[in-house]
Write a protein that holds these residues in place. Structure first.
Motif, PDB file in Angstrom:
ATOM      1  N   GLY A  21       0.820  -1.208   0.000  1.00  0.00           N
ATOM      2  CA  GLY A  21       0.000   0.000   0.000  1.00  0.00           C
ATOM      3  C   GLY A  21       0.855   1.260   0.000  1.00  0.00           C
ATOM      4  O   GLY A  21       0.551   2.245  -0.690  1.00  0.00           O
ATOM      5  N   VAL A  22       1.950   1.235   0.759  1.00  0.00           N
ATOM      6  CA  VAL A  22       2.869   2.381   0.772  1.00  0.00           C
ATOM      7  C   VAL A  22       3.528   2.548  -0.588  1.00  0.00           C
ATOM      8  O   VAL A  22       3.698   3.666  -1.085  1.00  0.00           O
ATOM      9  N   VAL A  23       3.892   1.435  -1.231  1.00  0.00           N
ATOM     10  CA  VAL A  23       4.496   1.483  -2.564  1.00  0.00           C
ATOM     11  C   VAL A  23       3.532   2.122  -3.558  1.00  0.00           C
ATOM     12  O   VAL A  23       3.929   2.947  -4.398  1.00  0.00           O
ATOM     13  N   LEU A  24       2.245   1.759  -3.483  1.00  0.00           N
ATOM     14  CA  LEU A  24       1.247   2.353  -4.374  1.00  0.00           C
ATOM     15  C   LEU A  24       1.188   3.862  -4.210  1.00  0.00           C
ATOM     16  O   LEU A  24       1.120   4.613  -5.192  1.00  0.00           O
ATOM     17  N   LEU A  25       1.212   4.324  -2.972  1.00  0.00           N
ATOM     18  CA  LEU A  25       1.182   5.772  -2.731  1.00  0.00           C
ATOM     19  C   LEU A  25       2.405   6.461  -3.316  1.00  0.00           C
ATOM     20  O   LEU A  25       2.306   7.553  -3.882  1.00  0.00           O
ATOM     21  N   GLU A  26       3.550   5.827  -3.201  1.00  0.00           N
ATOM     22  CA  GLU A  26       4.774   6.433  -3.729  1.00  0.00           C
ATOM     23  C   GLU A  26       4.773   6.434  -5.256  1.00  0.00           C
ATOM     24  O   GLU A  26       5.373   7.316  -5.884  1.00  0.00           O
ATOM     25  N   LEU A  27       4.096   5.469  -5.855  1.00  0.00           N
ATOM     26  CA  LEU A  27       4.000   5.437  -7.315  1.00  0.00           C
ATOM     27  C   LEU A  27       3.193   6.612  -7.861  1.00  0.00           C
ATOM     28  O   LEU A  27       3.511   7.152  -8.923  1.00  0.00           O
ATOM     29  N   ILE A  28       2.147   7.033  -7.151  1.00  0.00           N
ATOM     30  CA  ILE A  28       1.300   8.114  -7.677  1.00  0.00           C
ATOM     31  C   ILE A  28       1.707   9.492  -7.159  1.00  0.00           C
ATOM     32  O   ILE A  28       1.268  10.509  -7.694  1.00  0.00           O
ATOM     33  N   THR A  29       2.556   9.531  -6.133  1.00  0.00           N
ATOM     34  CA  THR A  29       3.005  10.834  -5.604  1.00  0.00           C
ATOM     35  C   THR A  29       4.465  11.123  -5.947  1.00  0.00           C
ATOM     36  O   THR A  29       4.881  12.278  -5.944  1.00  0.00           O
ATOM     37  N   ARG A  30       5.226  10.076  -6.211  1.00  0.00           N
ATOM     38  CA  ARG A  30       6.670  10.169  -6.447  1.00  0.00           C
ATOM     39  C   ARG A  30       7.375  10.830  -5.263  1.00  0.00           C
ATOM     40  O   ARG A  30       8.333  11.578  -5.406  1.00  0.00           O
ATOM     41  N   MET A  31       6.876  10.513  -4.080  1.00  0.00           N
ATOM     42  CA  MET A  31       7.455  11.024  -2.846  1.00  0.00           C
ATOM     43  C   MET A  31       7.576   9.883  -1.842  1.00  0.00           C
ATOM     44  O   MET A  31       6.833   8.898  -1.912  1.00  0.00           O
ATOM     45  N   GLU A  32       8.503  10.021  -0.909  1.00  0.00           N
ATOM     46  CA  GLU A  32       8.602   9.051   0.181  1.00  0.00           C
ATOM     47  C   GLU A  32       7.474   9.321   1.163  1.00  0.00           C
ATOM     48  O   GLU A  32       7.308  10.442   1.641  1.00  0.00           O
ATOM     49  N   ILE A  33       6.675   8.291   1.460  1.00  0.00           N
ATOM     50  CA  ILE A  33       5.496   8.449   2.289  1.00  0.00           C
ATOM     51  C   ILE A  33       5.780   8.011   3.720  1.00  0.00           C
ATOM     52  O   ILE A  33       6.285   6.902   3.960  1.00  0.00           O
ATOM     53  N   ASP A  34       5.447   8.875   4.665  1.00  0.00           N
ATOM     54  CA  ASP A  34       5.558   8.535   6.080  1.00  0.00           C
ATOM     55  C   ASP A  34       4.155   8.198   6.574  1.00  0.00           C
ATOM     56  O   ASP A  34       3.338   9.085   6.840  1.00  0.00           O
ATOM     57  N   THR A  35       3.852   6.930   6.678  1.00  0.00           N
ATOM     58  CA  THR A  35       2.497   6.510   7.044  1.00  0.00           C
ATOM     59  C   THR A  35       2.148   6.815   8.501  1.00  0.00           C
ATOM     60  O   THR A  35       0.997   6.662   8.903  1.00  0.00           O
ATOM     61  N   ARG A  36       3.132   7.273   9.258  1.00  0.00           N
ATOM     62  CA  ARG A  36       2.818   7.667  10.629  1.00  0.00           C
ATOM     63  C   ARG A  36       1.982   8.944  10.655  1.00  0.00           C
ATOM     64  O   ARG A  36       1.381   9.291  11.653  1.00  0.00           O
ATOM     65  N   LYS A  37       1.958   9.644   9.510  1.00  0.00           N
ATOM     66  CA  LYS A  37       1.115  10.840   9.357  1.00  0.00           C
ATOM     67  C   LYS A  37      -0.107  10.468   8.507  1.00  0.00           C
ATOM     68  O   LYS A  37      -0.486  11.169   7.577  1.00  0.00           O
ATOM     69  N   PHE A  38      -0.719   9.348   8.863  1.00  0.00           N
ATOM     70  CA  PHE A  38      -1.780   8.747   8.048  1.00  0.00           C
ATOM     71  C   PHE A  38      -2.924   9.718   7.769  1.00  0.00           C
ATOM     72  O   PHE A  38      -3.327   9.916   6.608  1.00  0.00           O
ATOM     73  N   CYS A  39      -3.484  10.328   8.821  1.00  0.00           N
ATOM     74  CA  CYS A  39      -4.660  11.195   8.658  1.00  0.00           C
ATOM     75  C   CYS A  39      -4.343  12.395   7.776  1.00  0.00           C
ATOM     76  O   CYS A  39      -5.139  12.793   6.920  1.00  0.00           O
ATOM     77  N   GLU A  40      -3.176  12.958   7.973  1.00  0.00           N
ATOM     78  CA  GLU A  40      -2.764  14.127   7.184  1.00  0.00           C
ATOM     79  C   GLU A  40      -2.647  13.766   5.703  1.00  0.00           C
ATOM     80  O   GLU A  40      -3.074  14.521   4.824  1.00  0.00           O
ATOM     81  N   ILE A  41      -2.107  12.594   5.405  1.00  0.00           N
ATOM     82  CA  ILE A  41      -1.933  12.151   4.020  1.00  0.00           C
ATOM     83  C   ILE A  41      -3.290  11.861   3.379  1.00  0.00           C
ATOM     84  O   ILE A  41      -3.566  12.256   2.249  1.00  0.00           O
ATOM     85  N   GLU A  42      -4.177  11.181   4.134  1.00  0.00           N
ATOM     86  CA  GLU A  42      -5.470  10.789   3.573  1.00  0.00           C
ATOM     87  C   GLU A  42      -6.324  12.000   3.221  1.00  0.00           C
ATOM     88  O   GLU A  42      -6.986  12.031   2.181  1.00  0.00           O
ATOM     89  N   SER A  43      -6.282  13.012   4.058  1.00  0.00           N
ATOM     90  CA  SER A  43      -7.120  14.190   3.815  1.00  0.00           C
ATOM     91  C   SER A  43      -6.606  15.031   2.653  1.00  0.00           C
ATOM     92  O   SER A  43      -7.376  15.713   1.978  1.00  0.00           O
ATOM     93  N   GLY A  44      -5.309  14.993   2.392  1.00  0.00           N
ATOM     94  CA  GLY A  44      -4.754  15.841   1.336  1.00  0.00           C
ATOM     95  C   GLY A  44      -4.089  15.082   0.230  1.00  0.00           C
ATOM     96  O   GLY A  44      -3.198  15.586  -0.448  1.00  0.00           O
ATOM     97  N   ARG A  45      -4.555  13.841  -0.002  1.00  0.00           N
ATOM     98  CA  ARG A  45      -3.843  12.995  -0.953  1.00  0.00           C
ATOM     99  C   ARG A  45      -3.933  13.511  -2.382  1.00  0.00           C
ATOM    100  O   ARG A  45      -3.006  13.338  -3.163  1.00  0.00           O
ATOM    101  N   PRO A  63      -9.629  10.550 -11.726  1.00  0.00           N
ATOM    102  CA  PRO A  63     -10.423   9.430 -11.189  1.00  0.00           C
ATOM    103  C   PRO A  63      -9.591   8.157 -10.977  1.00  0.00           C
ATOM    104  O   PRO A  63      -9.776   7.455  -9.972  1.00  0.00           O
ATOM    105  N   VAL A  64      -8.685   7.858 -11.904  1.00  0.00           N
ATOM    106  CA  VAL A  64      -7.844   6.667 -11.757  1.00  0.00           C
ATOM    107  C   VAL A  64      -6.908   6.822 -10.566  1.00  0.00           C
ATOM    108  O   VAL A  64      -6.741   5.891  -9.757  1.00  0.00           O
ATOM    109  N   LEU A  65      -6.305   8.005 -10.453  1.00  0.00           N
ATOM    110  CA  LEU A  65      -5.401   8.264  -9.332  1.00  0.00           C
ATOM    111  C   LEU A  65      -6.143   8.175  -8.011  1.00  0.00           C
ATOM    112  O   LEU A  65      -5.611   7.673  -7.010  1.00  0.00           O
ATOM    113  N   GLU A  66      -7.376   8.654  -7.978  1.00  0.00           N
ATOM    114  CA  GLU A  66      -8.190   8.580  -6.759  1.00  0.00           C
ATOM    115  C   GLU A  66      -8.439   7.122  -6.374  1.00  0.00           C
ATOM    116  O   GLU A  66      -8.372   6.748  -5.196  1.00  0.00           O
TER     117      GLU A  66
END
Length: 466
Positions: A382-406, A421-424
């Motif tokens: 799941g973290v890899v998927l997020l990095e594929l669409i953001t091209r950033m290193e994701i810190d999942t410890r900030k889960f709520c912050e990432i989800e609200s502003g993804r 829509p696909v990215l969403e």
């Protein structure tokens, strides 16, 4: 010549340990040479040519001992080959250029020849028995220490005095357990040196290992991975990793071709992934364009590889962009099975937590020994998927912050209106993978959904074209 008082107990200890067969006799000689070379008085240390002489006599005795185990024809053939002929062959290997640049080689070679032409001469316990003429002494004293060392090391290599070290490492690194591994080639350290051109081209570097580019005799490109100095490894972990990789045959799993166990740390030879790791690609913003279709293909291939691993009852344990490699066609290959485990019939294992924190389920960090399942790999994916669409290193410890502003985090290169829509949907799937273990989909479900996203995107583009 005796050794100093401080070293004599060491010598006695080693002499007692090494009594036995001829191989141990060679070790005894080498131990004696080493102690003599450490004499506190430099004048009492042996010359390089004397060391070579002593080693050569030991090798000669070894050859004589070996003939007793051969049949009569072999014994006759060996007896016909005189010591002088063997020394002549050795002397022929010395190039004229080396003799001109390093005169001590000529001296050493001459000494070897004269020494072996005298039948019945016995090995002596003291270096003083080596017969040096005044001219020869003057000649040797004028040579450099580095050149003398080179001669001795060359001689040791020719006589294969230290082959026991390679055998010791082979056994210690799991050679006996792995010798029957099917489909794997066992490389010698000499072959590894040739394949990598003496480790001349670094292909990649991880936390614990460094990978070199290599070329097999049939021109096949390979990746040769060695554990970097200063890092500790367990032979049991290495054996387990190799055994797991021999079970996995899939287009999205990096293929293990063979290994070398003759060095202090084992070496693995894999198929070559020309594009490096997914992390390398994601971080190369300036030179590597990553269209959405390519990212979807990488996600699907990685998911299929991980789904296959889980279907064999194995948990990978270290899924992240660093361990997803890409070949020339950007086909993803899952690699690095050092932390992989075979789960039990209940679908879990008890083991020490390991891996990279940013890609690990936070729940498994509560204790050192935890109950781990294949769903932990799903979290990492799941973290890899997020990095594929953001091209950033994701810190999942900030889960709520990432989800609200993804949506604001989507990579600008692919965040065109028609693809939002696909990215969403990819983001939604990624966050489902990050939920609690019970709510997470398995990799079969994840693979199916990513493939559906790609299919829908293809159909949408086709309708738009028409």
């Amino acid at each position: 010549m005796g050794v100093s008082k401080s070293t004599s107990p060491v010598a006695a200890s080693w002499m007692n340990r090494l009594d036995g067969n001829m191989q141990l006799e060679k070790l005894k000689v080498c131990t004696k040479i080493g102690i003599e070379c450490m004499e506190s008085d430099p004048k009492r240390r042996p010359f390089a040519w004397c060391i070579v002489n002593m080693i050569d006599k030991t090798a000669s005795a070894d050859e004589t001992n070996m003939t007793s185990s051969l049949d009569e024809r072999q014994v006759c053939l060996l007896n016909e080959q005189s010591d002088q002929e063997r020394i002549g062959k050795l002397a022929d290997t010395i190039s004229h250029e080396d003799i001109k640049e390093r005169p001590e080689i000529e001296v050493a070679a001459g000494s070897l020849g004269s020494d072996h032409s005298q039948e019945g001469q016995e090995n002596t316990d003291h270096w003083s028995s080596c017969d040096l003429s005044t001219e020869r002494k003057d000649n040797i004293q004028g040579t450099s220490i580095s050149n003398s060392n080179s001669i001795v090391l060359d001689k040791l290599s020719i006589l294969k005095i230290f082959n026991w070290g390679g055998h010791r490492n082979f056994v210690r690194n799991g050679g006996r357990q792995l010798k029957n591994s099917r489909g794997l080639r066992i490389f010698t350290k000499g072959e590894i040196k040739k394949i990598t051109m003496n480790n001349s081209v670094v292909h990649g570097e991880g936390t614990f290992s460094r990978t070199y580019k290599g070329i097999l005799p049939d021109i096949t490109m390979v990746a040769v991975s060695t554990i970097m100095a200063g890092h500790y490894f367990l032979a049991d972990d290495f054996i387990k990793s190799v055994e797991i990789q021999t079970q996995l045959i899939h287009k999205n799993i990096l293929k293990l071709l063979g290994y070398c166990l003759e060095k202090d740390a084992p070496i693995l030879v894999h198929e070559f992934a020309a594009k490096g790791s997914l992390k390398d690609i994601l971080c190369d913003y300036e030179n590597q364009i990553l269209p959405l279709d390519l990212r979807l293909d990488i996600a699907i291939g990685s998911a299929e590889g991980l789904r296959y691993i889980h279907s064999t009852g194995i948990r990978h344990g270290n899924v992240k962009p660093d361990t997803i490699l890409l070949d020339e066609m950007f086909t993803p290959k899952i690699s690095d099975f050092v932390l992989s485990e075979l789960v039990n019939t209940d679908g879990y294992i008890f083991t020490t937590a390991g891996g990279t924190i940013l890609y690990m389920d936070p729940m498994i960090m509560k204790d050192g020994i935890v109950k781990l399942t294949q769903k932990d790999d799903v979290y990492s994916f799941g973290v890899v998927l997020l990095e594929l669409i953001t091209r950033m290193e994701i810190d999942t410890r900030k889960f709520c912050e990432i989800e609200s502003g993804r949506r604001a985090m989507f990579d600008n290169d692919i965040a065109v209106e028609e693809d939002i829509p696909v990215l969403e949907e990819i983001g939604k799937l990624a966050f489902e993978c990050l939920k609690g273990e019970v709510q997470r989909p398995d990799m079969t479900e994840v693979t199916k959904r990513v493939m559906m996203l790609r299919r829908d995107r293809i159909l949408r583009k086709a309708r738009k074209t028409n």
